[in-house]
Design an enzyme around this catalytic site. Sequence first.
Site, PDB file in Angstrom:
ATOM      1  N   ASP A 135      -9.822 -24.709 -23.910  1.00 59.27           N
ATOM      2  CA  ASP A 135      -8.416 -24.911 -24.238  1.00 59.27           C
ATOM      3  C   ASP A 135      -8.262 -25.240 -25.721  1.00 59.27           C
ATOM      4  O   ASP A 135      -9.128 -25.882 -26.320  1.00 59.27           O
ATOM      5  CB  ASP A 135      -7.825 -26.058 -23.418  1.00 59.27           C
ATOM      6  CG  ASP A 135      -7.311 -25.607 -22.064  1.00 59.27           C
ATOM      7  OD1 ASP A 135      -6.878 -24.447 -21.968  1.00 59.27           O
ATOM      8  OD2 ASP A 135      -7.342 -26.394 -21.111  1.00 59.27           O
ATOM      9  N   ARG A 185      -7.173 -15.965 -24.421  1.00 60.65           N
ATOM     10  CA  ARG A 185      -5.881 -16.312 -23.834  1.00 60.65           C
ATOM     11  C   ARG A 185      -4.880 -16.554 -24.962  1.00 60.65           C
ATOM     12  O   ARG A 185      -5.082 -17.416 -25.814  1.00 60.65           O
ATOM     13  CB  ARG A 185      -5.993 -17.571 -22.982  1.00 60.65           C
ATOM     14  CG  ARG A 185      -4.649 -18.052 -22.388  1.00 60.65           C
ATOM     15  CD  ARG A 185      -4.750 -19.487 -21.871  1.00 60.65           C
ATOM     16  NE  ARG A 185      -5.749 -19.615 -20.833  1.00 60.65           N
ATOM     17  CZ  ARG A 185      -6.359 -20.760 -20.521  1.00 60.65           C
ATOM     18  NH1 ARG A 185      -6.090 -21.865 -21.198  1.00 60.65           N
ATOM     19  NH2 ARG A 185      -7.255 -20.813 -19.552  1.00 60.65           N
TER      20      ARG A 185
END
Length: 307
Positions: A135, A185
């Site tokens: 992340d 992502r």
Amino acid sequence: MLRSTLLAAARSTGARKLVESTPFTRPVVDRFIAGEDVDAAIRATGALVADGRTVTLDHLGEDTLDAEQADATVAAYGELLSRLDTAGYADRAEVSVKLSAVGRSLAEDGEKIALENARRICSAAEAVGTTVTLDMEDHTTTDSTLDVLRELRVDFPWVGAVLQAYLKRTEQDCRDLAHAGSRVRLCKGAYQEPASVAFQDKADVDLSYVRCLKVLMAGEGYPMVASHDPRMIAIAADLAGTRPLDGYEFQMLYGIRPEEQKRIAAAGNTMRVYLPYGDEWYGYFMRRLAERPANVAFFLRSLVTTG
């Protein structure tokens, strides 16, 4: 103004105590958080997998300042991955990891400790046949996260990256990462950032998102389109062109637009749901409220109807 206030509250100890002590908060939290333990996470994963979606799980926790807590987070991911394997979900579910949760913020050798802890999680994921995505957090950690990514990809080339379109640097980062085997992502971004590094207007963020999408879809990597915006989803599908359906995927957050998630999956696309769980839910929850006015409206309606 509302977004800035909510993002500031996400780092406020006083606001956290108030929100966590309010009994009416729980029904709203349950919309966005799968639960506080691994059992709840496995149940939620099973429900999503059953109707054709895939999952990335986040064991909530960030800004860890204690080495023992960082070790506990690594152990929690180990247990989660083992449980996914036992349940038969490892081929449909991966994990997402924040480096701040595994030691990056420690005063001494934080980045080195975070790297080694991330390696441990990657090894556990590889052992059960799944993957890990790192992340991204606020802009001050972008370079550090990408440095750790490069180190991890030496031994685990499948480790995914996250890039945030509201940062002015991201289009170039997309170019750097749009190579064969690279999982990226692309999201819009959920932290409060200064104008010196991030676009402030929604229209500018949207334009950046499209520019970044073009780079990723034209590259040789594996784009992961993280958006709930119908326009961005349509643009991504158009830009995908002749890519096979297994050459990219869509991603959405748990609890947001579930019917659209099902529709995308039913059309043959990979639709991955970002599934957070754990008792350290406050910061994540506040950022979800800040992202969309509809989330705040849902929260306020729940307070009224529950009361």
